[in-house]
Design a protein around this motif. Structure first.
Motif, short mmCIF file in Angstrom:
data_model
loop_
_atom_site.label_atom_id
_atom_site.label_comp_id
_atom_site.label_asym_id
_atom_site.label_seq_id
_atom_site.Cartn_x
_atom_site.Cartn_y
_atom_site.Cartn_z
N GLY A 150 -65.15 -33.72 23.23
CA GLY A 150 -64.95 -32.32 22.85
C GLY A 150 -65.25 -31.39 24.01
N ARG A 151 -65.00 -30.11 23.79
CA ARG A 151 -65.22 -29.11 24.84
C ARG A 151 -66.26 -28.12 24.34
N TRP A 152 -67.42 -28.07 25.01
CA TRP A 152 -68.52 -27.24 24.54
C TRP A 152 -68.36 -25.77 24.90
N TYR A 153 -67.50 -25.45 25.86
CA TYR A 153 -67.33 -24.07 26.31
C TYR A 153 -65.95 -23.54 25.87
N ASP A 154 -65.78 -22.22 25.96
CA ASP A 154 -64.50 -21.62 25.60
C ASP A 154 -63.98 -20.77 26.75
N ALA A 155 -62.77 -20.25 26.57
CA ALA A 155 -62.15 -19.45 27.63
C ALA A 155 -62.95 -18.19 27.93
N ALA A 156 -63.59 -17.65 26.91
CA ALA A 156 -64.36 -16.41 27.12
C ALA A 156 -65.49 -16.63 28.11
N LEU A 157 -66.13 -17.78 28.07
CA LEU A 157 -67.20 -18.08 29.03
C LEU A 157 -66.64 -18.12 30.44
N ILE A 158 -65.51 -18.78 30.62
CA ILE A 158 -64.90 -18.86 31.95
C ILE A 158 -64.53 -17.47 32.45
N GLU A 159 -63.95 -16.67 31.55
CA GLU A 159 -63.55 -15.32 31.95
C GLU A 159 -64.76 -14.47 32.34
N ARG A 160 -65.89 -14.65 31.65
CA ARG A 160 -67.10 -13.90 32.00
C ARG A 160 -67.59 -14.28 33.39
N VAL A 175 -64.78 -29.72 35.26
CA VAL A 175 -64.64 -31.18 35.33
C VAL A 175 -63.70 -31.63 34.22
N ALA A 176 -62.58 -32.22 34.59
CA ALA A 176 -61.63 -32.69 33.59
C ALA A 176 -62.20 -33.91 32.84
N PRO A 177 -61.79 -34.11 31.57
CA PRO A 177 -62.37 -35.19 30.75
C PRO A 177 -62.15 -36.58 31.31
N ARG A 212 -74.71 -24.92 38.23
CA ARG A 212 -73.96 -25.73 37.29
C ARG A 212 -74.31 -25.42 35.84
N LEU A 213 -73.35 -25.74 34.97
CA LEU A 213 -73.51 -25.65 33.53
C LEU A 213 -72.97 -26.93 32.89
N SER A 214 -73.56 -27.30 31.75
CA SER A 214 -73.05 -28.40 30.94
C SER A 214 -73.65 -28.26 29.54
N GLU A 215 -73.36 -29.21 28.66
CA GLU A 215 -73.99 -29.19 27.34
C GLU A 215 -75.51 -29.23 27.45
N TYR A 216 -75.98 -29.83 28.51
CA TYR A 216 -77.42 -30.02 28.70
C TYR A 216 -78.05 -28.92 29.57
N GLU A 217 -77.22 -28.10 30.15
CA GLU A 217 -77.67 -27.03 31.05
C GLU A 217 -76.96 -25.74 30.66
N ARG A 218 -77.39 -25.12 29.59
CA ARG A 218 -76.70 -23.96 29.06
C ARG A 218 -77.03 -22.68 29.83
N GLU A 219 -78.05 -22.72 30.66
CA GLU A 219 -78.37 -21.59 31.53
C GLU A 219 -78.27 -22.07 32.97
N ALA A 220 -77.47 -21.39 33.76
CA ALA A 220 -77.22 -21.80 35.13
C ALA A 220 -78.33 -21.27 36.05
N SER A 221 -78.97 -22.16 36.77
CA SER A 221 -80.04 -21.78 37.69
C SER A 221 -79.51 -20.83 38.77
N LEU A 222 -80.27 -19.78 39.04
CA LEU A 222 -79.98 -18.81 40.10
C LEU A 222 -78.64 -18.10 39.91
N TYR A 223 -78.15 -18.08 38.66
CA TYR A 223 -76.82 -17.52 38.43
C TYR A 223 -76.70 -16.08 38.95
N ASP A 224 -77.73 -15.28 38.75
CA ASP A 224 -77.66 -13.87 39.14
C ASP A 224 -77.95 -13.65 40.62
N ASN A 225 -78.29 -14.69 41.34
CA ASN A 225 -78.52 -14.54 42.77
C ASN A 225 -77.17 -14.33 43.46
#
Length: 222
Positions: free
Chosen positions: A152-162, A173-175, A125-138
């Motif tokens: 507000g929205r802390w992330y952008d489309a580029a992050l989703i695309e990555r 998660v919708a607002p 998971r990611l959020s404003e409070y969790e900017r690095e996702a645990s085990l992401y590279d696993n």
């Protein structure tokens, strides 16, 4: 195409959350769902049940949910882990019911590791409070649950695309799930204007799945 997930079933009144009626409504309309799983002894022998809060008895069993879902084409199930140590029991029920269109999320990091070890479909998971996702590279981590607690929205489309380019899935998660109803339709319109509504491997979780579907598919006549 982006997938729409109802939140605790497609409920019309708060009392319907996580009920058979809400799940049947969701699945009948073609929506997957997010729901909550816990262990319980309230009705006798230890079991996995569908419950956001501590079970008190009478909850739907996890096996029953899977059977209802299978009757409606096995839609995607996002399973919110509400207690540690459930993976063996969950795996047993998923295997016995032959259900594979699911992912687990919101487990603690030690439990996330246990899910990965068991080759269960697991999201970090990611959020404003969790900017690095645990085990992401696993390679055992299949996707990312992306939450947004503050206005507000802390992330952008580029992050989703990555994330998608890395071969992982993502659920947003919708607002409205955090009570920010004024941000709901602008958020959906952003998904359309950014082109994310056309992306496979992406889903959005909301209490208003029909409205989301209308906007995201361009069929909104309002």
């Amino acid at each position: 195409m982006i997938e729409v997930l109802s939140h605790r079933g497609y409920w019309k009144t708060p009392e319907e959350k996580n009920t058979v009626e809400a799940f049947v409504r969701s699945f009948s309309l073609g929506f997957g769902t997010e729901t909550d799983v816990r262990d319980s002894q309230a009705d006798g022998a230890p079991s996995i049940v569908i419950s956001h809060d501590i079970p008190r008895g009478g909850e739907i069993s996890f096996a029953e949910l899977l059977r209802i879902a299978k009757q409606h084409g096995s839609p995607l199930l996002a399973l919110n882990i509400k207690a540690d140590g459930l993976h063996d029991m969950l795996a047993e029920v998923l295997s016995s019911e032959g259900y594979s269109n699911y992912f687990l999320f919101d487990a603690s990091v030690p439990d996330l590791i246990q899910g990965v070890k068991r080759k269960m479909v697991s999201f970090t998971r990611l959020s404003e409070y969790e900017r690095e996702a645990s085990l992401y590279d696993n390679p055992g981590v299949s996707g990312v649950w992306i939450d947004n607690f503050l206005p507000g929205r802390w992330y952008d489309a580029a992050l989703i695309e990555r994330i998608l380019a890395d071969g992982k899935q993502a659920t947003l998660v919708a607002p409205d799930l955090h009570g920010r109803h004024d941000e709901y339709e602008p958020f959906l319109q952003w998904l359309v204007s950014s082109g994310l509504n056309e992306r496979d491997g992406l889903s959005v979780c909301t209490d208003f799945p029909e409205r989301a579907q209308l906007i995201l598919t361009g069929r909104d006549a309002a």
